[in-house]
Motif scaffolding. Structure first.
Motif, PDB file in Angstrom:
ATOM      1  N   ALA A  15       0.836  -1.204   0.000  1.00  0.00           N
ATOM      2  CA  ALA A  15       0.000   0.000   0.000  1.00  0.00           C
ATOM      3  C   ALA A  15       0.868   1.251   0.000  1.00  0.00           C
ATOM      4  O   ALA A  15       0.564   2.234  -0.693  1.00  0.00           O
ATOM      5  CB  ALA A  15      -0.918  -0.008   1.226  1.00  0.00           C
ATOM      6  N   ARG A  16       1.950   1.194   0.774  1.00  0.00           N
ATOM      7  CA  ARG A  16       2.856   2.354   0.809  1.00  0.00           C
ATOM      8  C   ARG A  16       3.502   2.579  -0.542  1.00  0.00           C
ATOM      9  O   ARG A  16       3.631   3.714  -1.010  1.00  0.00           O
ATOM     10  CB  ARG A  16       3.926   2.159   1.886  1.00  0.00           C
ATOM     11  CG  ARG A  16       3.413   2.396   3.311  1.00  0.00           C
ATOM     12  CD  ARG A  16       4.572   2.573   4.281  1.00  0.00           C
ATOM     13  NE  ARG A  16       5.346   1.340   4.419  1.00  0.00           N
ATOM     14  CZ  ARG A  16       5.100   0.404   5.315  1.00  0.00           C
ATOM     15  NH1 ARG A  16       4.072   0.547   6.142  1.00  0.00           N
ATOM     16  NH2 ARG A  16       5.840  -0.664   5.390  1.00  0.00           N
ATOM     17  N   ARG A  17       3.905   1.484  -1.187  1.00  0.00           N
ATOM     18  CA  ARG A  17       4.517   1.628  -2.505  1.00  0.00           C
ATOM     19  C   ARG A  17       3.533   2.204  -3.515  1.00  0.00           C
ATOM     20  O   ARG A  17       3.882   3.050  -4.344  1.00  0.00           O
ATOM     21  CB  ARG A  17       5.061   0.273  -2.987  1.00  0.00           C
ATOM     22  CG  ARG A  17       6.406  -0.115  -2.362  1.00  0.00           C
ATOM     23  CD  ARG A  17       7.055  -1.249  -3.133  1.00  0.00           C
ATOM     24  NE  ARG A  17       6.293  -2.489  -2.992  1.00  0.00           N
ATOM     25  CZ  ARG A  17       6.502  -3.384  -2.033  1.00  0.00           C
ATOM     26  NH1 ARG A  17       7.442  -3.160  -1.114  1.00  0.00           N
ATOM     27  NH2 ARG A  17       5.781  -4.484  -1.976  1.00  0.00           N
ATOM     28  N   SER A  18       2.288   1.754  -3.453  1.00  0.00           N
ATOM     29  CA  SER A  18       1.270   2.273  -4.366  1.00  0.00           C
ATOM     30  C   SER A  18       1.022   3.758  -4.127  1.00  0.00           C
ATOM     31  O   SER A  18       0.888   4.554  -5.067  1.00  0.00           O
ATOM     32  CB  SER A  18      -0.039   1.494  -4.191  1.00  0.00           C
ATOM     33  OG  SER A  18       0.139   0.131  -4.523  1.00  0.00           O
ATOM     34  N   ALA A  19       0.973   4.149  -2.842  1.00  0.00           N
ATOM     35  CA  ALA A  19       0.748   5.562  -2.507  1.00  0.00           C
ATOM     36  C   ALA A  19       1.912   6.418  -2.992  1.00  0.00           C
ATOM     37  O   ALA A  19       1.718   7.506  -3.557  1.00  0.00           O
ATOM     38  CB  ALA A  19       0.548   5.728  -1.003  1.00  0.00           C
ATOM     39  N   ALA A  21       3.964   5.733  -5.417  1.00  0.00           N
ATOM     40  CA  ALA A  21       3.942   5.777  -6.880  1.00  0.00           C
ATOM     41  C   ALA A  21       2.907   6.781  -7.369  1.00  0.00           C
ATOM     42  O   ALA A  21       3.157   7.554  -8.306  1.00  0.00           O
ATOM     43  CB  ALA A  21       3.635   4.389  -7.436  1.00  0.00           C
ATOM     44  N   ALA A  22       1.737   6.800  -6.713  1.00  0.00           N
ATOM     45  CA  ALA A  22       0.690   7.742  -7.115  1.00  0.00           C
ATOM     46  C   ALA A  22       1.139   9.178  -6.883  1.00  0.00           C
ATOM     47  O   ALA A  22       0.919  10.064  -7.723  1.00  0.00           O
ATOM     48  CB  ALA A  22      -0.595   7.452  -6.332  1.00  0.00           C
ATOM     49  N   ILE A  23       1.779   9.420  -5.735  1.00  0.00           N
ATOM     50  CA  ILE A  23       2.264  10.770  -5.421  1.00  0.00           C
ATOM     51  C   ILE A  23       3.338  11.190  -6.416  1.00  0.00           C
ATOM     52  O   ILE A  23       3.357  12.329  -6.907  1.00  0.00           O
ATOM     53  CB  ILE A  23       2.802  10.826  -3.979  1.00  0.00           C
ATOM     54  CG1 ILE A  23       1.654  10.661  -2.985  1.00  0.00           C
ATOM     55  CG2 ILE A  23       3.545  12.137  -3.724  1.00  0.00           C
ATOM     56  CD1 ILE A  23       2.103  10.511  -1.547  1.00  0.00           C
ATOM     57  N   THR A  24       4.244  10.267  -6.753  1.00  0.00           N
ATOM     58  CA  THR A  24       5.313  10.573  -7.707  1.00  0.00           C
ATOM     59  C   THR A  24       4.747  10.930  -9.082  1.00  0.00           C
ATOM     60  O   THR A  24       5.164  11.906  -9.711  1.00  0.00           O
ATOM     61  CB  THR A  24       6.265   9.376  -7.837  1.00  0.00           C
ATOM     62  OG1 THR A  24       6.829   9.075  -6.552  1.00  0.00           O
ATOM     63  CG2 THR A  24       7.388   9.677  -8.813  1.00  0.00           C
ATOM     64  N   VAL A  25       3.766  10.142  -9.522  1.00  0.00           N
ATOM     65  CA  VAL A  25       3.145  10.420 -10.828  1.00  0.00           C
ATOM     66  C   VAL A  25       2.453  11.772 -10.800  1.00  0.00           C
ATOM     67  O   VAL A  25       2.561  12.569 -11.753  1.00  0.00           O
ATOM     68  CB  VAL A  25       2.144   9.301 -11.187  1.00  0.00           C
ATOM     69  CG1 VAL A  25       1.312   9.700 -12.412  1.00  0.00           C
ATOM     70  CG2 VAL A  25       2.883   7.999 -11.455  1.00  0.00           C
ATOM     71  N   PHE A  26       1.747  12.062  -9.704  1.00  0.00           N
ATOM     72  CA  PHE A  26       1.047  13.350  -9.594  1.00  0.00           C
ATOM     73  C   PHE A  26       2.032  14.511  -9.654  1.00  0.00           C
ATOM     74  O   PHE A  26       1.808  15.500 -10.357  1.00  0.00           O
ATOM     75  CB  PHE A  26       0.253  13.397  -8.289  1.00  0.00           C
ATOM     76  CG  PHE A  26      -0.355  14.746  -8.008  1.00  0.00           C
ATOM     77  CD1 PHE A  26      -1.516  15.148  -8.656  1.00  0.00           C
ATOM     78  CD2 PHE A  26       0.246  15.621  -7.106  1.00  0.00           C
ATOM     79  CE1 PHE A  26      -2.066  16.407  -8.410  1.00  0.00           C
ATOM     80  CE2 PHE A  26      -0.295  16.868  -6.854  1.00  0.00           C
ATOM     81  CZ  PHE A  26      -1.464  17.258  -7.512  1.00  0.00           C
ATOM     82  N   LEU A  27       3.139  14.405  -8.900  1.00  0.00           N
ATOM     83  CA  LEU A  27       4.132  15.483  -8.887  1.00  0.00           C
ATOM     84  C   LEU A  27       4.786  15.653 -10.254  1.00  0.00           C
ATOM     85  O   LEU A  27       5.030  16.784 -10.692  1.00  0.00           O
ATOM     86  CB  LEU A  27       5.194  15.202  -7.816  1.00  0.00           C
ATOM     87  CG  LEU A  27       4.720  15.286  -6.359  1.00  0.00           C
ATOM     88  CD1 LEU A  27       5.846  14.903  -5.403  1.00  0.00           C
ATOM     89  CD2 LEU A  27       4.222  16.694  -6.036  1.00  0.00           C
TER      90      LEU A  27
END
Length: 202
Positions: A15-19, A21-27
């Protein structure tokens, strides 16, 4: 039991890795979007020009100290069609032969709309400044001749605003080389004999 424990212990890292990854893509998407907008607007550097000068006091008779009070009128032009400019931490001083002859003076915050021109008329000096002997002597000689070369310096920070996008702060330095007609003992407005466009570094 063992498999159930293994599944529960591996879920939080996933879950942490998914979060992350999502934050990285958003940034990354936000950064790319901001960069595209920035490149579309392509902000230009502001333009400065000295259009007036006055000398109210110039005392070179007590080397190695110079005391002077000068006022320069500068026009600040924002050439951008869609970009506004914020200026802060502004200061200005006058130099002669690369030697500062007025204490740095703080200037007020400035916000400039696109395609606009504002006027600044800072009064600089008012306190004695120590200088090298050759600087004081050279200034006295030039004053006796009637032509004095000076540099007006404005420095601080700026940032650009395009729509809802604001850039980070950039340090900037403005150097305005002017030649003024000045005779010893004269006070008031002095003619600008030469005033090329100021050099602006951001």
């Amino acid at each position: 039991m063992g498999d159930g424990k293994t599944g529960r212990s591996s879920s939080p890292p996933n879950a942490r890795r998914s979060a992350l990854a999502a934050i990285t893509v958003f940034l990354l998407l936000a950064g790319v979007t901001a960069l595209i907008i920035f490149l579309i607007y392509r902000p230009e550097r502001p333009r400065f020009a000295v259009v007036g000068a006055a000398v109210y006091d110039l005392n070179t008779s007590s080397p190695p100290v110079i005391s002077t009070t000068m006022q320069f009128t500068l026009l600040v032009r924002n050439p951008n069609r869609r970009v506004s400019i914020y200026y802060d931490r502004l200061s200005a001083f006058v130099s002669y032969r690369n030697q500062v002859i007025t204490p740095p003076a703080s200037l007020p915050f400035l916000f400039q709309e696109s395609r606009s021109t504002v006027e600044m008329s800072p009064v600089l000096g008012g306190a004695p400044v120590p200088v090298a002997a050759d600087v004081g002597n050279g200034l006295a000689v030039d004053e006796a001749y009637g032509v004095v070369g000076l540099r007006v310096v404005v420095m601080g920070r700026l940032r650009y605003k395009a729509g809802a996008i604001r850039t980070g702060h950039y340090g900037f330095y403005v150097g305005c080389d002017v030649m003024v007609g000045l005779k010893k003992g004269f006070e008031g407005q002095v003619p600008l004999l030469a005033s090329p466009p100021c050099k602006v570094d951001v």
